[in-house]
Design an enzyme around this catalytic site. Structure first.
Site, short mmCIF file in Angstrom:
data_model
loop_
_atom_site.label_atom_id
_atom_site.label_comp_id
_atom_site.label_asym_id
_atom_site.label_seq_id
_atom_site.Cartn_x
_atom_site.Cartn_y
_atom_site.Cartn_z
N ASP A 1 0.78 -1.25 0.00
CA ASP A 1 0.00 0.00 0.00
C ASP A 1 0.81 1.30 0.00
O ASP A 1 1.81 1.41 0.72
CB ASP A 1 -0.85 0.09 1.27
N GLU B 1 -10.37 -2.47 4.45
CA GLU B 1 -9.02 -1.97 4.73
C GLU B 1 -8.86 -0.58 4.13
O GLU B 1 -9.63 -0.17 3.25
CB GLU B 1 -7.97 -2.91 4.11
C1 FRU Z 1 -3.87 -3.65 2.80
C2 FRU Z 1 -3.21 -4.08 4.09
C3 FRU Z 1 -3.54 -3.10 5.21
C4 FRU Z 1 -2.41 -3.29 6.15
C5 FRU Z 1 -1.26 -3.53 5.22
C6 FRU Z 1 -0.22 -4.46 5.76
O1 FRU Z 1 -3.23 -4.10 1.67
O2 FRU Z 1 -3.62 -5.38 4.43
O3 FRU Z 1 -4.81 -3.29 5.77
O4 FRU Z 1 -2.21 -2.18 6.97
O5 FRU Z 1 -1.80 -4.06 4.04
O6 FRU Z 1 0.90 -4.52 4.94
#
Ligand code: FRU
Length: 570
Positions: free
Chosen positions: A142, A316
């Protein structure tokens, strides 16, 4: 299939980045010793320790000690069978000190570890995009902490500094003056005793509400989830030097919640009418809103969404954006059906500083993109002229760890500008690449009108942009392929009676690294006599935007296929 008229209007070449390979000036100093392939001890003036790693190697625990003080334990796949890539460990803070790295188990290639002055990123590997953002090396997911300050667009990102698969979550960091050319900066946040560093956001503390400002530079505040070591909670860090160095707040974590295993990805913004910060969090199947006057003490305001939109997988990476009277809530869903899996949905409504009220009916679903490689989309805070600019991670949790790149994994999509448009009284979101991307255009070429049913031989430079106009007079289907000399292709098709557009990557080259990869993405479109299509090809990805992004409700398409260059590069 009959194509009545198909015009390729312009073809732009976009120059690729130049890069250099691997490690330079490596050397084993006299103080460097490797014991039974399980421990390394040294003291050095060099900058980097290079560790030999294996992509599918076993995850070993590597504990780093400096002057007999434990720094942390990281999960590193030190090579047991063969070396696939090198991982740099930054030694700049430990020069002249006694450094030890101890594994929980011997790894045959640990003896190959070496010290170096520099670690140079390999930009020449086959699938490295030319104009999409990629991490210098290692794993990325992300986009995080995106904030504009003092002429710089900051991009932090979920980063594994010690390998090319998801692990050791930290915040990588880069800055850009134009959203297009990026400069890599050192890792901003490493894991600590409260956990690894998951996704989150950053803001400019204009009023010094948190009281961290010391000089004339405004303080940047970063909010992030700490995870993995017993739960998920929110922490705060600040920077008084334009994001170059970060101090973690001594009172962390700033927000905890009992019995919430999924409690993450804080997106924070200033809500002027109440003079408060608002934090939006993804909490399992819904979003929660919290408020704070000082960025440290947070009060629960409300929740939204348990009965709205798609609930395939957990929610998320939320974001809440104001467009005048209206507000848009972005939510990324992991596991949206077998076909799409990771995708970003949105809700339009209103927000009063306490609660979000949705304009949509609970069962309605609206998506930002119909491609498979568009996830965790969030916006830049403090953008000039209040532009709403977002960035998607250009991959999918179904196969992100398997894509056949070597020294890095994953790219970001192109930055996109979001706008709100009205259709029959309903507000919907459209997205289109930011105009800044045009500075990467090279020489333009014209392809003459074509009136036959044929496959185009598109020049397979490493990276290019295609502008197409498609006018259908009586055809039911209009299609074309991007194809290379190995007969690998990405197939585009308009099904004009069904009002659908599809992009099929089943024959696009190396697709067998994961059974879910070789898919065809389909998106609804509006009936129109002429469609314009803008396609960005960048070695291992294809992004297609339909009709200027102007069909928000029957979505403008952006489909992305991050895959090996053999499909589209020479
Ligand atoms: C989304 C996610 C988030 C988390 C991160 C962990 O892709 O699962 O919810 O903070 O990636 O790398």
């Amino acid at each position: 299939m009959k194509i009545i008229k198909l015009v390729i209007a312009v073809l732009f070449c976009i120059g690729s980045l130049i890069g250099m390979a691997s490690c330079s000036n490596t050397e084993k100093s006299e103080q460097f010793s490797v014991t039974e392939n399980v421990a390394i001890d040294f003291s050095t003036e060099k900058n980097v320790l290079l560790l030999p790693c294996e992509d599918k190697g076993e995850e070993l625990q590597a504990t780093i000690w400096v002057d007999d003080k434990k720094i942390d334990t990281y999960i590193i796949r030190i090579a047991q069978n063969s070396v696939d890539y090198w991982t740099p460990v930054d030694l700049s803070a430990w020069k002249g000190k006694k450094v030890s790295l101890k594994l929980n188990k011997a790894a045959a290639f640990l003896k190959e570890a070496k010290l170096a002055d520099t670690f140079e990123y390999d930009y020449n590997e086959p699938f490295r995009p030319a104009y999409h953002f990629t991490p210098p090396y290692g794993w990325m997911n992300d986009p995080n902490g995106m904030v504009y300050y003092a002429g710089e667009w900051h991009l932090f990102y979920q980063f594994n500094p010690f390998g090319t698969r998801w692990q050791n979550m930290s915040w990588g960091h880069a800055v850009s003056a134009d959203l297009t050319h990026w400069q890599h900066l050192p890792v901003a946040l490493y894991p600590d005793s409260l956990g690894t560093i998951f996704s989150g956001s950053a803001v400019v503390d204009e009023t010094n509400s948190a009281g961290f400002q010391t000089g004339s530079e405004k303080t940047l505040l970063a909010f992030y989830t700490q995870a993995e070591r017993g739960g998920q909670w929110q922490s705060l860090a600040y920077s008084n030097d334009k994001g170059r160095t970060w101090t973690k707040y001594a009172g962390n974590p700033v927000l905890k919640k009992a019995n919430a295993p999924d409690f993450r990805d804080p997106k924070v913004f200033w809500y002027a009418p109440t003079s408060k910060w608002i934090m939006v969090l993804a909490v399992g199947n819904h979003a929660e809103f919290y408020s704070s006057a000082n960025a440290k003490d947070w009060t629960f305001e409300s929740g939204f969404g348990a009965n709205y939109g798609s609930h395939d997988g957990v929610w998320e990476c939320p974001d809440l954006l104001q467009f005048g009277e209206k507000w848009v809530l972005l939510i990324s869903n992991d596991r949206v059906s077998n076909v799409r899996h990771s995708a970003t949905q949105y809700f339009v409504g209103s927000f009063d500083g306490h609660a979000f009220t949705c304009d949509f009916a609970p069962a309605e679903q609206h998506w930002l993109d119909y491609g498979k490689d568009h996830y965790a989309t969030v916006s830049w805070a403090n953008a000039p002229a209040d532009r709403k600019i977002v960035l998607p991670w250009m991959s999918n949790w179904q196969y992100a760890n398997d894509v056949p790149t070597k020294n890095f994994r994953s790219a970001m999509g192109l930055p996109r500008k979001l706008t709100l448009v009205q259709d029959n009284g309903k507000y919907l979101v459209k997205s289109y690449p930011v105009e800044e991307i045009q500075v990467r255009r090279g020489k333009a070429g014209n392809v003459p009108d074509v009136n036959t049913n044929r496959i185009f031989d598109v020049p397979t430079n490493s990276a290019f942009e295609i502008l197409l106009e498609i006018e259908s007079q009586s055809a039911k289907t209009v299609g074309f392929n991007l194809k290379n000399s190995k007969n690998e292709s990405v197939e585009f098709a308009f099904y004009l009676q069904k009002n659908e557009f599809s992009v099929d990557r089943a024959k696009s080259g190396i697709v067998n690294f994961n059974a879910t990869f070789a898919t065809k993405s389909v998106a609804p479109i509006l009936a129109k006599p002429v469609h314009t299509l803008r396609i960005f090809v960048d070695k291992s990805s294809v992004e297609a935007f339909l009709d200027g992004g102007e069909e928000p409700f029957k979505p403008r398409i952006s489909t992305i296929f991050p895959r090996p260059s053999s499909s589209l590069a020479t």
